[in-house]
Design a protein around this motif. Structure first.
Motif, PDB file in Angstrom:
ATOM      1  N   LEU A  17       0.858  -1.185   0.000  1.00  0.00           N
ATOM      2  CA  LEU A  17       0.000   0.000   0.000  1.00  0.00           C
ATOM      3  C   LEU A  17       0.890   1.230   0.000  1.00  0.00           C
ATOM      4  N   ALA A  20       0.194   4.715   2.531  1.00  0.00           N
ATOM      5  CA  ALA A  20      -0.491   4.311   3.756  1.00  0.00           C
ATOM      6  C   ALA A  20      -0.369   5.419   4.812  1.00  0.00           C
ATOM      7  N   ASN A  22      -1.711   6.941   8.998  1.00  0.00           N
ATOM      8  CA  ASN A  22      -2.415   6.814  10.281  1.00  0.00           C
ATOM      9  C   ASN A  22      -3.403   7.965  10.497  1.00  0.00           C
ATOM     10  N   HIS A  29      -5.449   5.812   5.178  1.00  0.00           N
ATOM     11  CA  HIS A  29      -5.823   5.185   6.446  1.00  0.00           C
ATOM     12  C   HIS A  29      -6.942   4.162   6.237  1.00  0.00           C
ATOM     13  N   ALA A  32      -5.727   1.079   4.326  1.00  0.00           N
ATOM     14  CA  ALA A  32      -4.898   0.251   5.205  1.00  0.00           C
ATOM     15  C   ALA A  32      -5.766  -0.564   6.148  1.00  0.00           C
ATOM     16  N   ARG A  33      -6.757   0.068   6.723  1.00  0.00           N
ATOM     17  CA  ARG A  33      -7.658  -0.646   7.635  1.00  0.00           C
ATOM     18  C   ARG A  33      -8.379  -1.776   6.912  1.00  0.00           C
ATOM     19  N   LEU A  36      -5.938  -4.671   6.114  1.00  0.00           N
ATOM     20  CA  LEU A  36      -5.450  -5.411   7.286  1.00  0.00           C
ATOM     21  C   LEU A  36      -6.559  -6.129   8.021  1.00  0.00           C
ATOM     22  N   PRO A  46       2.801  -1.732   4.147  1.00  0.00           N
ATOM     23  CA  PRO A  46       2.555  -0.298   4.001  1.00  0.00           C
ATOM     24  C   PRO A  46       3.831   0.426   3.577  1.00  0.00           C
ATOM     25  N   SER A  48       5.190   4.370   3.478  1.00  0.00           N
ATOM     26  CA  SER A  48       4.856   5.725   3.917  1.00  0.00           C
ATOM     27  C   SER A  48       6.141   6.507   4.157  1.00  0.00           C
ATOM     28  N   VAL A  54       2.059   1.629  10.296  1.00  0.00           N
ATOM     29  CA  VAL A  54       0.672   1.989  10.000  1.00  0.00           C
ATOM     30  C   VAL A  54      -0.213   0.894  10.558  1.00  0.00           C
ATOM     31  N   ALA A  59       6.090  -0.045   8.461  1.00  0.00           N
ATOM     32  CA  ALA A  59       5.989   0.638   7.170  1.00  0.00           C
ATOM     33  C   ALA A  59       7.374   0.819   6.569  1.00  0.00           C
TER      34      ALA A  59
END
Length: 890
Positions: A17, A20, A22, A29, A32-33, A36, A46, A48, A54, A59
């Motif tokens: 990703l 990615a 937080n 975000h 990513a959620r 996962l 991730p 970033s 993340v 990451a």
């Protein structure tokens, strides 16, 4: 490019990703959620530049620092960073990317277009496939992949939903979640820079987890690829589409009746119909389609039993069934007797089967079991309206129990909202599609009926064309090219139109062009019959509107005076129009003849299309027309005609004899051939075309020419490639014709099969067969010339087929699979080798990279031929007794 590397997108083993985050509610975000928490079993990595981890997962700073090369990358970074990221991924060997980021060609700016091109160029180095940009992402439930920023995910199911609109995808997701409906794939295509609808249809056609396909289409990027893929997919599973933008404000005004009567959306409709795709028109219908497709239901016909506890509901459902072209099944005496034993005396004693308002679960279950066992119907619709004396929930449980042991599909509609969610849950668990109203239930039933009807029509073997139909293509082409040289682009003079029609056997009224009013009068006197007089001008397309038509004129003075008055009138009204004289036509007296219109125009998306309908001066006002994409055969021509209101008049009524339907259908086929042979024809109208029991006659026609490249590149569906016809000289047989197969060849192919010994049949088809089943026969003869080829070796004298060879290429044209048959009594004369050599040459010319085939190990004659032609032979993996033949073509 088509399905190559799409497994990396929809069945990846690892995912990265890029972008990615937080930061709550950011795209990075949410994606990513979803990745996962969705249950994907492979590594999710991730990437970033601002976060060391993340969602608690380590990451990486950039693609170069990833510990392994991901199969799939999800990109949600600013657009200017995307080309570089794609280049880095391609260098790592990544094969798929979903670009969620926006800011590319959809902006309509040169900068956005250039950025998109850079992204594509970066992907080409490793054949990396791109979904998007500007998309919601993808969900593939088979591998528990949720690579999207959708607010909810989906359970596994058999429907694949592919949409250009992310909003449509999330809407369907939200609605289906409440009903427990699952999907195999949900794909947001966005701007379709790379992966488009054609690619997805090719992929999903072969996807074992998908049993039906739903499309939300705003535009199509490659019409030929789309139709080839759609025709393939629709033969295997239902495909339903909703096309947005039905009333396109930007559609150009058309100068022909055909163009004006067609409209952009009508051509889409014709394309969907020709491909076997069912069309829905609004969001409500999409919901009904999903409800229907979520269950793998197959129907044999349109016959339906309706079981209800309310007479009014049954009447409403019956009206809807008839409106959708369905059939209300009749009750046999035996079924009546069985229902009399379990129902109160006041039941309806007919279909709809009204079991009275106090019907409890026992009555519902007993009646439904009878209907599911009874002949004469293919499905049962069960209706329920809430009553105080019986539980709707209990009735739903009863229907679910009966349906589990029944032999027919069951559809349900439970009215009332108090317990709707509970009832829908019961039906969902039982695999019964449930709808909010009887009309919606009938509509769901009609989708499946429509799919079966469409496939039956497309698979129908067309009758052979008359033997005398052999158009003079060369002369017609010379007329068109000479006219372009003399007149430049524009409308053909009527005498040249008639000359082209003569080349293709299209009957027309006697006519002649003259230069002056005096010549018009002299010609009328010479003919000695009433005539029609028409102005001759390249600047006047609708002669009647300009006052350029006079009918029923007799004798030299009347014709001369009318011509002079017409010339003066038009010169005053249209001073810039070039007047080149007049056309004198014999007046036709055919009382009771019906005025039709047939024509063609060119759609910018799907190329040439044909139109048939009610003709005359009010054709556009009446707007009774049907549209079909060429090429046509006689079966498709008749189906096209049957979709108009004038079709019923053509069948005859009262003392009016039926019109010559075969002559009209043949005229449409001839017109289809004409526009395939002469690509310079841009528009054509025959209006009116008179039709009655005596035949047909074109009274007025217009043809517009424009400069065009030779060939059939403008066709969305490739017509018969007669340029591949070739005379072959074979020892012992003399001159034979090698040509591509046509749909009309079905009887000849069946005859070829009849000349094979049972052993040769087994060796060719790997199973004993007495004759070729109709569906397979249609599949063998109605091929897609863009992806398949079949050559027949024919005796010219009587049309006997001595042998056939064929290949079918994959969507990427990398590999093709061959097959061959030669009459059993003609083996050993070199016919098979000739057929295979021509097939190999054609595949090489098409750029196909390899040819493969499977041969039974006891078929020594075929194996020997394969060795002689340079094929490598190896045992087939997983299939005992089968040899895999492979030939590299590059």
């Amino acid at each position: 490019m088509s399905i190559r590397n799409l497994d990396a997108v929809f069945r990846p083993r690892s995912v990265a990703l890029i972008g990615a985050s937080n930061r709550p509610n950011s795209v990075g975000h949410v994606v990513a959620r979803n990745l996962l928490e969705g249950g994907f079993e492979g590594p999710v990595m991730p990437v970033s530049t601002t976060h060391s981890s993340v969602a608690g997962v380590l990451a990486y700073q950039d693609v170069g620092h990833l510990p392994l090369s991901p199969d799939l990358a999800i990109i949600c970074t600013p657009p200017q960073t995307v080309p570089g990221i794609v280049a880095d991924l391609a260098a790592r060997g990544t094969k798929g990317a979903v670009v969620i980021s926006a800011g590319f060609n959809e902006l309509g700016t040169e900068a956005g277009k250039a950025l998109e091109q850079k992204m594509l160029e970066a992907a080409k180095t490793s054949l990396l496939r791109i979904v998007g940009p500007n998309c919601l992402g993808v969900i593939s439930t088979g591998v528990r992949l949720n690579a999207s920023f959708a607010p909810v995910s989906s359970p596994a199911g058999g429907v694949a939903f592919v949409a250009q609109s992310g909003a449509m995808l999330t809407t369907i997701l939200d609605w289906s979640a409440a009903r427990g409906i699952g999907f195999s794939h949900l794909v947001s295509l966005g701007d379709m820079t790379d992966v488009d609808f054609g690619d997805m249809l090719d992929y999903l056609a072969l996807d074992a987890n998908t049993h039906s396909i739903l499309l939300y289409i705003e535009t199509i990027t490659n019409a030929r690829k789309f139709l080839s893929a759609a025709r393939t997919a629709a033969r295997l599973k239902p495909v339903i589409a909703i096309k947005a933008g039905r009333h396109e404000a930007a559609a150009k005004a058309a100068s022909s009746h055909t163009g004006a009567m067609a409209g952009v959306d009508a051509v889409y409709d014709a394309a969907f119909r020709r491909a076997g795709i069912l069309r829905v028109n609004d969001l409500d219908e999409v919901f009904d389609a999903v409800e229907t497709l979520a269950r793998p239901i197959k129907l044999a016909s349109d016959r339906l039993f309706i079981l209800t506890n309310g007479g009014g509901l049954g009447v409403m459902a019956t009206d809807a069934l008839i409106d959708h072209g369905g059939t209300l099944s009749s009750l046999t005496p035996q079924l009546n007797d069985e229902l009399n034993k379990i129902l109160p005396a006041t039941w309806s004693h007919g279909n709809p089967i009204d079991i009275i308002g106090d019907a409890g679960p026992e009555r519902y279950e007993a009646a439904l079991r009878c209907l599911l066992e009874a002949p004469g119907s293919d499905a049962v619709l069960v209706l329920n309206c809430p009553v105080a004396v019986a539980s709707s929930v209990d009735a739903a449980h009863a229907v679910a129990r009966a349906a589990q042991v029944g032999r027919k599909p069951v559809f349900a509609s439970w009215l009332g909202s108090a317990q709707r969610e509970q009832v829908h849950g019961i039906f969902s668990d039982a695999g019964i599609p449930a709808y909010d109203t009887p009309d919606k239930a009938i509509r769901g039933f009609s989708y499946l009926v429509g799919y079966q009807r469409g496939q039956k029509t497309l698979m129908e073997v067309p009758p052979s064309l008359p033997e005398h139909f052999s158009p003079d293509e060369g002369s017609a082409r010379q007329i068109a090219l000479r006219a372009l040289k003399e007149h430049a682009e524009g409308w053909l003079p009527e005498n040249e139109i008639h000359a082209i029609f003569d080349c293709y056997g299209i009957p027309h009224v006697r006519s002649k062009a003259v230069a002056s009013a005096q010549e018009a009068g002299q010609l009328a006197a010479e003919w000695g019959v009433p005539v029609a007089l028409k102005i001759l001008s390249p600047d006047i397309t609708h002669k009647s509107d300009a006052g350029g038509v006079a009918l029923g004129l007799s004798g030299e003075p009347m014709v001369r005076n009318a011509a002079q008055a017409m010339q003066n009138r038009i010169a005053q009204a249209l001073p810039t129009a070039r007047l080149q004289g007049f056309t004198v036509q014999e007046m036709i007296r055919r009382p009771g003849a019906i005025e039709l219109i047939i024509g063609m125009a060119v759609d910018r998306q799907f190329g040439p299309f044909l139109l048939f309908g009610r003709g005359g001066t009010a054709a556009e006002v009446i707007n009774d027309r049907a549209i079909m994409l060429p090429p046509l055969n006689l079966t498709l021509a008749r189906e096209m005609m049957s979709r108009t209101r004038v079709w019923r008049r053509l069948q005859g009524y009262r003392d009016v004899a039926p019109a010559d339907i075969d002559a009209i259908a043949l005229c449409l086929v001839r017109l289809s051939q004409l526009i395939a042979d002469i690509p310079q024809i841009a528009e054509l109208d025959i209006n009116p075309l008179l039709a009655d029991a005596k035949g047909i006659l074109a009274l007025d026609a217009r043809v517009r020419l424009q400069k065009a490249a030779e060939g059939t590149a403008r066709f969305a569906i490739l017509p018969y490639p007669k340029e591949l016809e070739k005379q072959e000289t074979v020892d012992g047989f003399g001159s034979l014709l090698l040509r591509p197969i046509r749909p009309e060849d079905a009887p000849a192919v069946q005859d070829l099969f009849a000349q094979l010994t049972p052993e040769d049949v087994r060796l060719r088809f790997f199973t004993p067969m007495r004759q070729i089943p109709p569906a397979l026969l249609a599949r063998l003869t109605q091929i897609d010339y863009d992806r398949e080829m079949a050559f027949l070796l024919v005796q010219p004298a009587d049309g006997t087929v001595l042998g056939a060879s064929r290949y079918s290429a994959d969507p990427d044209n990398i590999s093709c699979e061959f097959a061959i048959s030669v009459r059993s009594n003609l083996k050993g004369h070199g016919l098979g080798k000739l057929l295979m050599e021509r097939l190999i040459s054609y595949a090489k010319a098409r750029g196909t990279q390899q040819m493969t085939g499977e041969v039974l190990e006891e078929n020594e004659r075929m194996l020997s031929l394969c060795r002689e032609l340079g094929f490598s032979l190896t045992p087939s993996v997983g299939e005992r007794g089968v040899i895999r033949a492979n030939l590299n073509l590059i």
